[in-house]
Write an enzyme that holds these catalytic residues in place. Structure first.
Site, PDB file in Angstrom:
ATOM      1  N   CYS A  21       0.815  -1.226   0.000  1.00 49.38           N
ATOM      2  CA  CYS A  21       0.000   0.000   0.000  1.00 49.38           C
ATOM      3  C   CYS A  21       0.844   1.270   0.000  1.00 49.38           C
ATOM      4  CB  CYS A  21      -0.947  -0.007   1.192  1.00 49.38           C
ATOM      5  SG  CYS A  21      -2.096  -1.379   1.083  1.00 49.38           S
ATOM      6  N   HIS A  29      -9.263   3.289  -1.738  1.00 50.71           N
ATOM      7  CA  HIS A  29      -7.848   2.921  -1.578  1.00 50.71           C
ATOM      8  C   HIS A  29      -7.398   1.989  -2.701  1.00 50.71           C
ATOM      9  CE1 HIS A  29      -4.129   1.541   0.003  1.00 50.71           C
ATOM     10  NE2 HIS A  29      -4.569   0.487   0.655  1.00 50.71           N
ATOM     11  N   CYS A  41       0.406   2.240   6.330  1.00 54.22           N
ATOM     12  CA  CYS A  41       0.718   0.878   6.770  1.00 54.22           C
ATOM     13  C   CYS A  41       0.643  -0.025   5.538  1.00 54.22           C
ATOM     14  CB  CYS A  41      -0.305   0.412   7.807  1.00 54.22           C
ATOM     15  SG  CYS A  41      -2.000   0.513   7.221  1.00 54.22           S
TER      16      CYS A  41
END
Ligand SMILES: CC(C)(COP(=O)(O)OP(=O)(O)OC[C@H]1O[C@@H](n2cnc3c(N)ncnc32)[C@H](O)[C@@H]1OP(=O)(O)O)[C@@H](O)C(=O)NCCC(=O)NCCS
Length: 435
Positions: A97, A391, A421
Protein backbone atom coordinates in the site's frame (compact mmCIF):
# COMPACT_ATOMS: atom_id res chain seq x y z
CA UNK A 1 18.06 11.56 -0.25
CA UNK A 2 20.71 12.16 2.33
CA UNK A 3 19.71 10.87 5.76
CA UNK A 4 20.19 13.15 8.77
CA UNK A 5 21.03 15.96 6.41
CA UNK A 6 19.95 18.03 3.49
CA UNK A 7 20.47 17.23 -0.18
CA UNK A 8 23.05 19.28 -2.09
CA UNK A 9 21.97 22.83 -3.07
CA UNK A 10 19.34 22.85 -5.81
CA UNK A 11 18.65 19.14 -5.43
CA UNK A 12 15.78 19.40 -2.98
CA UNK A 13 12.94 17.25 -4.34
CA UNK A 14 10.14 19.59 -5.33
CA UNK A 15 6.67 18.23 -6.06
CA UNK A 16 5.58 20.46 -8.93
CA UNK A 17 2.31 18.74 -9.86
CA UNK A 18 0.05 15.90 -8.88
CA UNK A 19 -3.07 14.31 -10.29
CA UNK A 20 -5.29 11.29 -9.84
CA UNK A 21 -8.25 9.63 -11.48
CA UNK A 22 -11.46 9.45 -9.51
CA UNK A 23 -11.22 6.56 -7.04
CA UNK A 24 -14.12 4.21 -7.73
CA UNK A 25 -15.46 1.05 -6.17
CA UNK A 26 -14.03 -2.07 -7.82
CA UNK A 27 -16.41 -3.44 -10.43
CA UNK A 28 -18.03 -0.04 -11.10
CA UNK A 29 -17.03 2.76 -13.53
CA UNK A 30 -13.56 1.38 -14.33
CA UNK A 31 -14.47 -2.29 -14.66
CA UNK A 32 -13.33 -2.30 -18.29
CA UNK A 33 -10.00 -0.65 -17.57
CA UNK A 34 -6.87 -2.36 -16.26
CA UNK A 35 -4.23 -0.77 -14.02
CA UNK A 36 -2.04 -0.09 -17.04
CA UNK A 37 -4.91 1.66 -18.87
CA UNK A 38 -5.68 3.81 -15.83
CA UNK A 39 -2.01 4.63 -15.30
CA UNK A 40 -1.48 5.60 -18.94
CA UNK A 41 -4.58 7.82 -19.00
CA UNK A 42 -3.29 9.54 -15.88
CA UNK A 43 0.33 9.99 -16.98
CA UNK A 44 -0.80 11.45 -20.31
CA UNK A 45 -3.12 13.91 -18.60
CA UNK A 46 -0.56 14.88 -15.95
CA UNK A 47 2.15 15.52 -18.54
CA UNK A 48 -0.29 17.49 -20.72
CA UNK A 49 -1.56 19.60 -17.82
CA UNK A 50 1.92 20.44 -16.61
CA UNK A 51 2.52 21.96 -20.02
CA UNK A 52 6.24 21.19 -20.27
CA UNK A 53 7.70 19.43 -23.32
CA UNK A 54 7.42 15.65 -22.80
CA UNK A 55 11.21 15.47 -23.21
CA UNK A 56 11.57 17.28 -19.84
CA UNK A 57 11.21 14.03 -17.91
CA UNK A 58 14.21 11.76 -17.33
CA UNK A 59 12.33 8.83 -15.91
CA UNK A 60 9.12 7.22 -14.76
CA UNK A 61 8.82 5.28 -11.49
CA UNK A 62 5.48 3.54 -11.21
CA UNK A 63 3.92 0.61 -9.39
CA UNK A 64 0.93 -1.64 -8.99
CA UNK A 65 0.22 -4.12 -6.18
CA UNK A 66 -2.13 -6.63 -7.81
CA UNK A 67 -0.33 -7.78 -10.97
CA UNK A 68 -1.81 -7.41 -14.44
CA UNK A 69 -2.40 -10.57 -16.45
CA UNK A 70 -0.21 -9.53 -19.36
CA UNK A 71 2.03 -6.67 -18.19
CA UNK A 72 5.05 -7.34 -16.02
CA UNK A 73 6.65 -3.88 -16.04
CA UNK A 74 4.04 -1.18 -15.56
CA UNK A 75 6.72 1.53 -15.17
CA UNK A 76 7.94 1.11 -18.73
CA UNK A 77 4.38 0.76 -20.06
CA UNK A 78 3.66 4.26 -18.71
CA UNK A 79 6.23 5.54 -21.21
CA UNK A 80 5.25 3.29 -24.10
CA UNK A 81 1.54 4.10 -23.77
CA UNK A 82 1.91 7.85 -23.25
CA UNK A 83 3.25 10.87 -25.08
CA UNK A 84 6.59 10.55 -23.25
CA UNK A 85 9.54 9.94 -25.60
CA UNK A 86 10.41 6.24 -25.83
CA UNK A 87 13.91 7.13 -24.67
CA UNK A 88 12.50 7.94 -21.19
CA UNK A 89 13.85 5.28 -18.85
CA UNK A 90 11.47 3.69 -16.39
CA UNK A 91 11.15 1.12 -13.67
CA UNK A 92 8.51 -0.52 -11.50
CA UNK A 93 8.40 -0.37 -7.71
CA UNK A 94 6.40 -2.35 -5.18
CA UNK A 95 5.85 -1.70 -1.50
CA UNK A 96 2.25 -2.89 -1.10
CA UNK A 97 0.00 0.00 0.00
CA UNK A 98 3.02 2.34 0.21
CA UNK A 99 3.96 1.72 -3.44
CA UNK A 100 3.52 5.26 -4.75
CA UNK A 101 5.18 6.73 -1.65
CA UNK A 102 8.09 4.49 -2.60
CA UNK A 103 7.92 5.81 -6.18
CA UNK A 104 8.03 9.41 -4.92
CA UNK A 105 10.84 8.87 -2.38
CA UNK A 106 12.92 6.94 -4.93
CA UNK A 107 12.42 9.91 -7.28
CA UNK A 108 13.58 12.24 -4.49
CA UNK A 109 16.69 10.09 -3.95
CA UNK A 110 17.52 10.10 -7.67
CA UNK A 111 17.21 13.88 -7.67
CA UNK A 112 19.34 14.32 -4.53
CA UNK A 113 22.04 12.13 -6.10
CA UNK A 114 21.95 14.21 -9.28
CA UNK A 115 20.95 11.16 -11.35
CA UNK A 116 17.59 12.65 -12.41
CA UNK A 117 16.04 16.10 -12.58
CA UNK A 118 12.38 15.43 -13.39
CA UNK A 119 10.52 12.21 -12.61
CA UNK A 120 6.93 11.04 -13.00
CA UNK A 121 6.18 8.91 -9.90
CA UNK A 122 2.96 7.10 -9.10
CA UNK A 123 0.89 3.97 -9.13
CA UNK A 124 -2.28 2.41 -10.47
CA UNK A 125 -4.53 -0.37 -9.31
CA UNK A 126 -7.38 -2.30 -10.81
CA UNK A 127 -9.07 -4.77 -8.51
CA UNK A 128 -11.68 -5.14 -11.27
CA UNK A 129 -8.97 -6.64 -13.47
CA UNK A 130 -7.33 -8.86 -10.84
CA UNK A 131 -5.76 -11.95 -12.42
CA UNK A 132 -7.46 -15.28 -11.90
CA UNK A 133 -4.87 -18.03 -11.72
CA UNK A 134 -5.12 -21.57 -13.08
CA UNK A 135 -4.54 -24.47 -10.68
CA UNK A 136 -0.94 -25.64 -10.24
CA UNK A 137 -1.86 -29.02 -11.82
CA UNK A 138 -3.36 -27.39 -14.92
CA UNK A 139 -0.25 -25.22 -15.30
CA UNK A 140 2.01 -28.29 -15.01
CA UNK A 141 -0.06 -30.19 -17.57
CA UNK A 142 0.10 -27.28 -20.03
CA UNK A 143 3.91 -27.25 -19.74
CA UNK A 144 3.97 -31.04 -20.34
CA UNK A 145 1.64 -30.55 -23.33
CA UNK A 146 3.98 -28.00 -24.90
CA UNK A 147 6.80 -30.58 -24.71
CA UNK A 148 4.76 -33.57 -26.00
CA UNK A 149 6.09 -34.91 -29.30
CA UNK A 150 3.38 -37.31 -30.42
CA UNK A 151 -0.41 -37.24 -30.65
CA UNK A 152 -0.59 -40.17 -28.20
CA UNK A 153 1.44 -38.22 -25.60
CA UNK A 154 -0.80 -35.19 -26.05
CA UNK A 155 -3.98 -37.26 -25.67
CA UNK A 156 -2.64 -38.96 -22.55
CA UNK A 157 -1.92 -35.57 -20.91
CA UNK A 158 -5.31 -34.11 -21.88
CA UNK A 159 -7.26 -37.15 -20.65
CA UNK A 160 -5.42 -37.04 -17.31
CA UNK A 161 -6.98 -33.63 -16.51
CA UNK A 162 -9.89 -33.64 -14.04
CA UNK A 163 -12.71 -31.05 -13.70
CA UNK A 164 -11.22 -29.75 -10.41
CA UNK A 165 -8.00 -28.85 -12.27
CA UNK A 166 -10.00 -26.14 -14.06
CA UNK A 167 -11.19 -24.46 -10.85
CA UNK A 168 -9.84 -20.87 -11.03
CA UNK A 169 -7.89 -19.44 -8.09
CA UNK A 170 -8.49 -15.74 -7.34
CA UNK A 171 -5.56 -13.76 -5.86
CA UNK A 172 -5.69 -13.78 -2.06
CA UNK A 173 -5.30 -10.56 -0.08
CA UNK A 174 -3.76 -12.70 2.62
CA UNK A 175 -0.58 -12.27 4.57
CA UNK A 176 1.50 -15.31 3.55
CA UNK A 177 3.24 -15.56 6.96
CA UNK A 178 0.03 -15.70 8.97
CA UNK A 179 -2.59 -16.80 6.44
CA UNK A 180 -4.79 -13.99 7.72
CA UNK A 181 -6.45 -11.38 5.50
CA UNK A 182 -5.77 -7.69 6.14
CA UNK A 183 -9.22 -7.45 7.69
CA UNK A 184 -8.59 -10.36 10.06
CA UNK A 185 -5.26 -8.81 11.07
CA UNK A 186 -6.93 -5.45 11.71
CA UNK A 187 -9.57 -7.24 13.77
CA UNK A 188 -6.79 -8.69 15.94
CA UNK A 189 -5.37 -5.18 16.39
CA UNK A 190 -8.76 -3.85 17.45
CA UNK A 191 -8.99 -6.59 20.06
CA UNK A 192 -5.40 -6.27 21.35
CA UNK A 193 -5.61 -2.48 21.63
CA UNK A 194 -9.17 -2.36 22.92
CA UNK A 195 -10.50 -0.21 20.07
CA UNK A 196 -14.28 -0.04 20.45
CA UNK A 197 -16.63 -0.41 17.48
CA UNK A 198 -18.20 3.00 18.19
CA UNK A 199 -14.82 4.78 17.91
CA UNK A 200 -14.19 3.04 14.58
CA UNK A 201 -17.58 4.05 13.22
CA UNK A 202 -17.06 7.62 14.41
CA UNK A 203 -13.75 7.81 12.54
CA UNK A 204 -15.37 6.36 9.39
CA UNK A 205 -18.24 8.86 9.68
CA UNK A 206 -15.75 11.72 9.97
CA UNK A 207 -13.81 10.44 6.94
CA UNK A 208 -17.00 10.55 4.84
CA UNK A 209 -18.10 13.94 6.20
CA UNK A 210 -14.74 15.52 5.50
CA UNK A 211 -14.34 13.94 2.06
CA UNK A 212 -17.87 15.05 1.10
CA UNK A 213 -17.14 18.57 2.36
CA UNK A 214 -13.85 18.68 0.42
CA UNK A 215 -15.67 17.73 -2.79
CA UNK A 216 -18.51 20.13 -1.98
CA UNK A 217 -16.09 23.02 -1.47
CA UNK A 218 -14.34 22.26 -4.77
CA UNK A 219 -11.04 21.41 -3.06
CA UNK A 220 -10.47 18.18 -4.97
CA UNK A 221 -11.53 19.16 -8.51
CA UNK A 222 -8.08 20.51 -9.37
CA UNK A 223 -6.37 17.24 -8.47
CA UNK A 224 -8.81 14.72 -10.00
CA UNK A 225 -9.01 14.22 -13.78
CA UNK A 226 -12.12 13.13 -15.66
CA UNK A 227 -12.20 9.71 -17.31
CA UNK A 228 -14.50 8.80 -20.20
CA UNK A 229 -15.91 5.39 -19.29
CA UNK A 230 -15.46 2.55 -21.80
CA UNK A 231 -16.80 0.72 -23.72
CA UNK A 232 -19.29 3.35 -24.92
CA UNK A 233 -17.49 6.46 -23.66
CA UNK A 234 -20.86 8.15 -23.12
CA UNK A 235 -20.52 8.54 -19.36
CA UNK A 236 -17.70 10.44 -17.66
CA UNK A 237 -16.28 9.56 -14.25
CA UNK A 238 -15.45 12.88 -12.63
CA UNK A 239 -15.65 12.19 -8.89
CA UNK A 240 -14.92 9.48 -6.37
CA UNK A 241 -17.99 7.24 -6.12
CA UNK A 242 -17.40 5.82 -2.62
CA UNK A 243 -17.84 9.01 -0.58
CA UNK A 244 -21.22 9.03 1.20
CA UNK A 245 -22.32 12.51 2.23
CA UNK A 246 -25.44 11.00 3.79
CA UNK A 247 -23.91 8.29 5.96
CA UNK A 248 -24.65 8.47 9.69
CA UNK A 249 -23.11 6.96 12.80
CA UNK A 250 -26.42 5.12 13.31
CA UNK A 251 -26.29 3.60 9.80
CA UNK A 252 -22.67 2.56 10.33
CA UNK A 253 -23.57 0.96 13.66
CA UNK A 254 -26.13 -1.27 11.88
CA UNK A 255 -23.55 -2.93 9.60
CA UNK A 256 -22.52 -6.50 10.37
CA UNK A 257 -18.87 -7.39 11.14
CA UNK A 258 -17.22 -8.94 8.08
CA UNK A 259 -13.99 -10.60 9.22
CA UNK A 260 -15.07 -11.98 12.60
CA UNK A 261 -18.79 -12.35 12.23
CA UNK A 262 -19.39 -13.26 15.88
CA UNK A 263 -17.22 -10.98 18.00
CA UNK A 264 -15.74 -8.63 15.40
CA UNK A 265 -15.94 -4.86 15.02
CA UNK A 266 -14.79 -4.31 11.42
CA UNK A 267 -17.51 -3.73 8.84
CA UNK A 268 -17.79 -2.60 5.23
CA UNK A 269 -18.34 0.89 6.68
CA UNK A 270 -15.20 1.25 8.82
CA UNK A 271 -12.81 -0.50 6.38
CA UNK A 272 -11.30 0.96 3.22
CA UNK A 273 -13.12 -0.50 0.21
CA UNK A 274 -11.64 -2.41 -2.73
CA UNK A 275 -10.98 0.38 -5.23
CA UNK A 276 -9.80 1.09 -8.78
CA UNK A 277 -7.76 4.20 -9.62
CA UNK A 278 -4.41 5.80 -10.41
CA UNK A 279 -2.39 8.73 -9.03
CA UNK A 280 0.98 10.32 -9.74
CA UNK A 281 3.16 13.30 -8.92
CA UNK A 282 5.93 15.07 -10.77
CA UNK A 283 9.07 15.30 -8.64
CA UNK A 284 11.70 17.76 -9.87
CA UNK A 285 15.03 19.13 -8.68
CA UNK A 286 14.30 22.49 -7.02
CA UNK A 287 16.86 24.18 -9.25
CA UNK A 288 15.20 22.88 -12.41
CA UNK A 289 11.72 23.82 -11.20
CA UNK A 290 12.91 27.37 -10.54
CA UNK A 291 14.67 27.55 -13.92
CA UNK A 292 11.41 26.51 -15.61
CA UNK A 293 9.49 29.16 -13.67
CA UNK A 294 7.41 26.58 -11.80
CA UNK A 295 6.06 27.17 -8.28
CA UNK A 296 6.37 23.86 -6.42
CA UNK A 297 3.40 22.59 -4.43
CA UNK A 298 6.02 21.69 -1.81
CA UNK A 299 9.00 19.47 -1.07
CA UNK A 300 9.74 15.96 0.16
CA UNK A 301 11.77 16.78 3.27
CA UNK A 302 12.45 13.33 4.70
CA UNK A 303 11.07 9.83 4.83
CA UNK A 304 11.47 6.51 6.61
CA UNK A 305 10.35 2.94 6.10
CA UNK A 306 10.11 0.48 8.98
CA UNK A 307 8.97 -3.06 9.58
CA UNK A 308 7.63 -5.29 12.32
CA UNK A 309 6.91 -8.99 12.57
CA UNK A 310 3.66 -9.62 10.61
CA UNK A 311 2.61 -12.04 13.38
CA UNK A 312 2.52 -9.06 15.74
CA UNK A 313 0.32 -6.02 14.92
CA UNK A 314 0.46 -6.19 11.12
CA UNK A 315 -0.68 -2.63 10.35
CA UNK A 316 1.22 -0.81 13.13
CA UNK A 317 4.10 0.20 10.81
CA UNK A 318 3.37 3.96 10.89
CA UNK A 319 4.09 4.09 14.64
CA UNK A 320 7.60 2.75 13.90
CA UNK A 321 8.32 4.78 10.73
CA UNK A 322 6.97 8.20 11.77
CA UNK A 323 9.47 8.91 14.60
CA UNK A 324 12.39 8.14 12.27
CA UNK A 325 11.05 10.34 9.45
CA UNK A 326 10.46 13.20 11.91
CA UNK A 327 13.97 12.82 13.39
CA UNK A 328 15.44 12.87 9.90
CA UNK A 329 13.54 16.09 9.20
CA UNK A 330 14.75 17.57 12.52
CA UNK A 331 11.10 18.14 13.44
CA UNK A 332 8.54 16.86 15.95
CA UNK A 333 4.93 15.75 15.65
CA UNK A 334 3.95 19.05 17.22
CA UNK A 335 5.55 20.90 14.27
CA UNK A 336 3.17 19.17 11.82
CA UNK A 337 0.41 21.44 10.55
CA UNK A 338 -1.33 18.47 8.92
CA UNK A 339 -1.17 14.69 9.25
CA UNK A 340 -2.56 12.33 6.62
CA UNK A 341 -2.66 8.81 8.02
CA UNK A 342 -3.79 6.27 5.42
CA UNK A 343 -7.00 4.67 6.66
CA UNK A 344 -6.74 0.97 5.78
CA UNK A 345 -9.19 0.34 8.61
CA UNK A 346 -10.45 2.71 11.31
CA UNK A 347 -9.14 0.17 13.85
CA UNK A 348 -5.64 0.47 12.37
CA UNK A 349 -5.68 4.30 12.48
CA UNK A 350 -6.88 4.27 16.10
CA UNK A 351 -4.28 1.63 17.04
CA UNK A 352 -1.49 3.73 15.53
CA UNK A 353 -2.74 6.92 17.20
CA UNK A 354 -2.75 5.02 20.48
CA UNK A 355 0.87 3.96 19.91
CA UNK A 356 1.89 7.52 18.92
CA UNK A 357 0.66 8.72 22.33
CA UNK A 358 1.89 5.78 24.45
CA UNK A 359 4.94 6.11 26.71
CA UNK A 360 4.98 2.33 27.15
CA UNK A 361 5.07 1.80 23.35
CA UNK A 362 7.84 4.40 22.98
CA UNK A 363 9.97 2.77 25.67
CA UNK A 364 9.33 -0.89 24.85
CA UNK A 365 9.02 -0.92 21.05
CA UNK A 366 11.05 2.10 20.00
CA UNK A 367 13.59 2.45 22.80
CA UNK A 368 12.67 6.12 23.12
CA UNK A 369 12.16 7.98 26.37
CA UNK A 370 9.07 9.88 25.27
CA UNK A 371 6.12 9.12 22.98
CA UNK A 372 5.65 11.05 19.73
CA UNK A 373 2.51 12.60 21.16
CA UNK A 374 -1.14 13.14 20.39
CA UNK A 375 -2.38 14.44 17.03
CA UNK A 376 -4.80 17.34 17.13
CA UNK A 377 -7.94 15.86 15.43
CA UNK A 378 -8.45 19.12 13.53
CA UNK A 379 -5.14 18.43 11.70
CA UNK A 380 -5.70 14.75 10.93
CA UNK A 381 -7.10 13.59 7.59
CA UNK A 382 -8.79 16.95 7.15
CA UNK A 383 -10.20 16.21 3.69
CA UNK A 384 -11.16 12.62 4.42
CA UNK A 385 -9.06 9.49 4.12
CA UNK A 386 -8.98 6.14 2.42
CA UNK A 387 -12.17 4.83 4.08
CA UNK A 388 -14.27 7.45 2.28
CA UNK A 389 -12.10 8.34 -0.69
CA UNK A 390 -11.17 4.73 -1.49
CA UNK A 391 -7.85 2.92 -1.58
CA UNK A 392 -6.47 1.74 -4.94
CA UNK A 393 -3.43 0.23 -3.22
CA UNK A 394 -0.61 1.51 -5.42
CA UNK A 395 -2.20 4.93 -5.97
CA UNK A 396 -2.88 5.98 -2.39
CA UNK A 397 0.55 7.43 -1.54
CA UNK A 398 0.58 9.79 -4.53
CA UNK A 399 -3.01 10.80 -3.74
CA UNK A 400 -1.91 11.71 -0.21
CA UNK A 401 1.10 13.79 -1.34
CA UNK A 402 -0.93 15.94 -3.72
CA UNK A 403 -3.98 16.31 -1.48
CA UNK A 404 -1.88 17.27 1.55
CA UNK A 405 0.45 19.71 -0.21
CA UNK A 406 -2.52 21.50 -1.79
CA UNK A 407 -4.19 21.76 1.61
CA UNK A 408 -0.98 23.11 3.19
CA UNK A 409 -1.02 25.72 0.41
CA UNK A 410 -4.64 26.69 1.06
CA UNK A 411 -3.88 27.09 4.77
CA UNK A 412 -0.56 28.88 4.22
CA UNK A 413 1.09 26.30 6.48
CA UNK A 414 4.47 24.61 6.34
CA UNK A 415 4.79 20.98 7.44
CA UNK A 416 2.86 17.73 7.03
CA UNK A 417 3.36 14.09 7.95
CA UNK A 418 2.03 11.24 5.81
CA UNK A 419 1.90 7.65 7.05
CA UNK A 420 0.94 4.40 5.35
CA UNK A 421 0.72 0.88 6.77
CA UNK A 422 1.42 -1.94 4.35
CA UNK A 423 1.40 -5.71 3.94
CA UNK A 424 4.30 -7.64 5.43
CA UNK A 425 4.25 -5.48 8.56
CA UNK A 426 5.75 -2.52 6.66
CA UNK A 427 5.24 1.10 7.57
CA UNK A 428 6.02 4.28 5.65
CA UNK A 429 6.25 7.91 6.73
CA UNK A 430 7.04 11.02 4.70
CA UNK A 431 7.53 14.59 5.92
CA UNK A 432 6.45 17.25 3.42
CA UNK A 433 7.27 20.93 3.58
CA UNK A 434 6.14 24.09 1.88
CA UNK A 435 8.24 27.19 1.93
C1 LIG B 1 -14.96 -4.87 3.89
C2 LIG B 1 -15.29 -5.45 2.52
C3 LIG B 1 -15.21 -6.99 2.54
C4 LIG B 1 -16.71 -5.01 2.18
O1 LIG B 1 -16.99 -5.35 0.87
P1 LIG B 1 -18.49 -5.33 0.30
O2 LIG B 1 -19.32 -6.32 1.03
O3 LIG B 1 -18.37 -5.43 -1.18
O4 LIG B 1 -18.96 -3.87 0.71
P2 LIG B 1 -20.22 -3.07 0.20
O5 LIG B 1 -19.76 -1.76 -0.32
O6 LIG B 1 -21.09 -3.90 -0.67
O7 LIG B 1 -20.96 -2.76 1.55
C5 LIG B 1 -21.71 -3.75 2.26
C6 LIG B 1 -22.94 -3.08 2.82
O8 LIG B 1 -22.53 -2.04 3.71
C7 LIG B 1 -23.14 -0.83 3.35
N1 LIG B 1 -22.21 0.29 3.64
C8 LIG B 1 -20.91 0.34 3.31
N2 LIG B 1 -20.41 1.51 3.74
C9 LIG B 1 -21.40 2.18 4.35
C10 LIG B 1 -21.50 3.45 4.96
N3 LIG B 1 -20.44 4.28 5.06
N4 LIG B 1 -22.68 3.84 5.47
C11 LIG B 1 -23.75 3.03 5.38
N5 LIG B 1 -23.73 1.82 4.79
C12 LIG B 1 -22.56 1.40 4.28
C13 LIG B 1 -23.39 -0.97 1.86
O9 LIG B 1 -24.42 -0.11 1.44
C14 LIG B 1 -23.78 -2.39 1.74
O10 LIG B 1 -25.13 -2.53 2.11
P3 LIG B 1 -26.09 -3.52 1.28
O11 LIG B 1 -25.52 -4.89 1.51
O12 LIG B 1 -27.40 -3.28 1.94
O13 LIG B 1 -26.01 -3.08 -0.13
C15 LIG B 1 -14.30 -4.94 1.44
O14 LIG B 1 -14.48 -3.56 1.25
C16 LIG B 1 -12.86 -5.21 1.84
O15 LIG B 1 -12.37 -6.32 1.67
N6 LIG B 1 -12.17 -4.17 2.34
C17 LIG B 1 -10.83 -4.31 2.88
C18 LIG B 1 -9.84 -4.10 1.81
C19 LIG B 1 -8.46 -4.34 2.33
O16 LIG B 1 -8.13 -5.39 2.86
N7 LIG B 1 -7.63 -3.36 2.18
C20 LIG B 1 -6.29 -3.49 2.57
C21 LIG B 1 -5.99 -2.36 3.37
S1 LIG B 1 -4.26 -2.25 3.57
Amino acid sequence: MAQNGSPPPGRRAAVVAGLRTPFVKAGSDFRNLGAVDLGALLVNELVARTGLPASTYDSVIFGQVVPSKTVTLIGREMVLRSQLPRSTEAHTVARACATSLQAATTAADQIALGYATAVVAGGAESISDAPIFASRRLAQKLVELSKARTMAQRLSIITSLRPRDFTPEPPALKEPTTGLTMGESAEQMAQKNGIPRAAQDELAFQSHQRAAAAWGEGKLDGEVMHVAVPPKYEAVSARDNIVRADTTVEALAQLRPVFDKRYGTITAGNASPLTDGAAAVIVMAEEKARALGLTPLGYIKSYAYAALDPRDQLLQGPAYAAPVALDRAGLTLQDMDLVDMHEAFAAQVLSNLQAFGSKAFAEKQLGRAAPLGEIDPSRLNVNGGSIALGHPFAATGARMITQTLRELGRRGKQYALLTVCAAGGLGAAVVLERE
